[in-house]
Structures are given as C-alpha cells and as structure tokens.
Design a protein around this motif. Structure first.
Motif, PDB file in Angstrom:
ATOM      1  N   GLN A   5       9.395 -36.257  -6.210  1.00 49.82           N
ATOM      2  CA  GLN A   5      10.070 -35.207  -5.436  1.00 49.82           C
ATOM      3  C   GLN A   5       9.707 -33.819  -5.952  1.00 49.82           C
ATOM      4  O   GLN A   5       9.391 -32.917  -5.164  1.00 49.82           O
ATOM      5  N   ASP A   6       9.727 -33.634  -7.283  1.00 50.00           N
ATOM      6  CA  ASP A   6       9.355 -32.330  -7.848  1.00 50.00           C
ATOM      7  C   ASP A   6       7.886 -32.006  -7.562  1.00 50.00           C
ATOM      8  O   ASP A   6       7.542 -30.859  -7.259  1.00 50.00           O
ATOM      9  N   ALA A   7       7.016 -33.011  -7.666  1.00 51.09           N
ATOM     10  CA  ALA A   7       5.594 -32.784  -7.393  1.00 51.09           C
ATOM     11  C   ALA A   7       5.370 -32.387  -5.935  1.00 51.09           C
ATOM     12  O   ALA A   7       4.535 -31.533  -5.648  1.00 51.09           O
ATOM     13  N   LYS A   8       6.130 -32.995  -5.023  1.00 50.58           N
ATOM     14  CA  LYS A   8       6.024 -32.630  -3.604  1.00 50.58           C
ATOM     15  C   LYS A   8       6.489 -31.195  -3.383  1.00 50.58           C
ATOM     16  O   LYS A   8       5.850 -30.426  -2.652  1.00 50.58           O
ATOM     17  N   ASN A   9       7.582 -30.840  -4.028  1.00 56.86           N
ATOM     18  CA  ASN A   9       8.144 -29.499  -3.832  1.00 56.86           C
ATOM     19  C   ASN A   9       7.295 -28.402  -4.467  1.00 56.86           C
ATOM     20  O   ASN A   9       7.304 -27.265  -3.995  1.00 56.86           O
ATOM     21  N   LYS A  10       6.584 -28.733  -5.528  1.00 60.81           N
ATOM     22  CA  LYS A  10       5.791 -27.728  -6.253  1.00 60.81           C
ATOM     23  C   LYS A  10       4.329 -28.166  -6.363  1.00 60.81           C
ATOM     24  O   LYS A  10       3.695 -28.030  -7.403  1.00 60.81           O
ATOM     25  N   PHE A  11       3.820 -28.676  -5.248  1.00 55.59           N
ATOM     26  CA  PHE A  11       2.463 -29.232  -5.264  1.00 55.59           C
ATOM     27  C   PHE A  11       1.413 -28.214  -5.701  1.00 55.59           C
ATOM     28  O   PHE A  11       0.494 -28.548  -6.435  1.00 55.59           O
ATOM     29  N   SER A  12       1.533 -26.981  -5.293  1.00 55.44           N
ATOM     30  CA  SER A  12       0.568 -25.949  -5.695  1.00 55.44           C
ATOM     31  C   SER A  12       0.561 -25.780  -7.208  1.00 55.44           C
ATOM     32  O   SER A  12      -0.510 -25.629  -7.812  1.00 55.44           O
ATOM     33  N   ALA A  13       1.716 -25.823  -7.843  1.00 58.39           N
ATOM     34  CA  ALA A  13       1.794 -25.697  -9.301  1.00 58.39           C
ATOM     35  C   ALA A  13       1.160 -26.906  -9.979  1.00 58.39           C
ATOM     36  O   ALA A  13       0.482 -26.772 -11.009  1.00 58.39           O
ATOM     37  N   VAL A  14       1.348 -28.089  -9.407  1.00 60.67           N
ATOM     38  CA  VAL A  14       0.738 -29.306  -9.954  1.00 60.67           C
ATOM     39  C   VAL A  14      -0.781 -29.197  -9.886  1.00 60.67           C
ATOM     40  O   VAL A  14      -1.491 -29.470 -10.860  1.00 60.67           O
ATOM     41  N   VAL A  15      -1.289 -28.773  -8.737  1.00 65.85           N
ATOM     42  CA  VAL A  15      -2.738 -28.626  -8.566  1.00 65.85           C
ATOM     43  C   VAL A  15      -3.289 -27.544  -9.485  1.00 65.85           C
ATOM     44  O   VAL A  15      -4.326 -27.732 -10.124  1.00 65.85           O
ATOM     45  N   ASP A  16      -2.607 -26.420  -9.582  1.00 67.65           N
ATOM     46  CA  ASP A  16      -3.066 -25.337 -10.469  1.00 67.65           C
ATOM     47  C   ASP A  16      -3.141 -25.801 -11.914  1.00 67.65           C
ATOM     48  O   ASP A  16      -4.109 -25.489 -12.626  1.00 67.65           O
ATOM     49  N   ALA A  17      -2.151 -26.556 -12.368  1.00 70.41           N
ATOM     50  CA  ALA A  17      -2.162 -27.050 -13.750  1.00 70.41           C
ATOM     51  C   ALA A  17      -3.299 -28.045 -13.962  1.00 70.41           C
ATOM     52  O   ALA A  17      -3.964 -28.024 -15.003  1.00 70.41           O
ATOM     53  N   ALA A  18      -3.555 -28.905 -12.983  1.00 69.60           N
ATOM     54  CA  ALA A  18      -4.666 -29.860 -13.094  1.00 69.60           C
ATOM     55  C   ALA A  18      -6.001 -29.132 -13.127  1.00 69.60           C
ATOM     56  O   ALA A  18      -6.892 -29.477 -13.906  1.00 69.60           O
ATOM     57  N   LEU A  19      -6.150 -28.094 -12.304  1.00 65.70           N
ATOM     58  CA  LEU A  19      -7.389 -27.315 -12.294  1.00 65.70           C
ATOM     59  C   LEU A  19      -7.582 -26.544 -13.595  1.00 65.70           C
ATOM     60  O   LEU A  19      -8.713 -26.269 -13.992  1.00 65.70           O
TER      61      LEU A  19
END
Length: 80
Positions: A5-19
C-alpha cells in the motif's frame, strides 16, 4: 522496506530510491514480496548470471567420474 500500500501511494519515491542505487523491498501481508531495482542493476545481475551458467552438456561432463565401490548384493531366498 515498503508495504504494498505504501509503495503504491509513493511509487515515485520508490522508483527514485531504486534509481539512486538502493534496491527497494516491498512486503505483502508482512512477508517479503518483491525487490525493485534499477534497470541497469537488473541487467548487470542478469549478465553475470548468464555468463556464469554452463550448458547442460557441460554440467553433465563436469560430474566427477571414476570407479565407485559397489555393494555385492545377492538376491534373497523366496519360498512359495
């Protein structure tokens, strides 16, 4: 670590951290589910796995050969 749920809500932050080079772990119902990582890191891992893999024939040929001690088994007596 993120919940789904948190990953869905903050998907851009998840992607930015992975990048940025930090793989992001996501859990579902409290259990590890997936890891999100950059495409470059994924391809690097994939290339390493493929280059280290032997063919099936090479795998069979690498089996240690030689003679093995065999048990001297005799059939049991059976009466009818």
């Amino acid at each position: 670590m993120w919940t789904v749920q948190d990953a869905k809500n903050k998907f851009s932050a998840v992607v930015d951290a992975a990048l940025a080079g930090t793989p992001q772990e996501v859990t579902r119902r409290g259990k590890p589910a997936v890891v999100i990582l950059s495409a470059d890191e994924y391809h690097r891992l994939l290339e390493g796995a493929v280059s280290a893999r032997m063919s099936f024939a090479d795998h069979l040929m690498a089996f240690p050969g030689g003679e093995f001690a065999r048990l001297e088994a005799k059939p049991r007596d059976v009466s009818f």
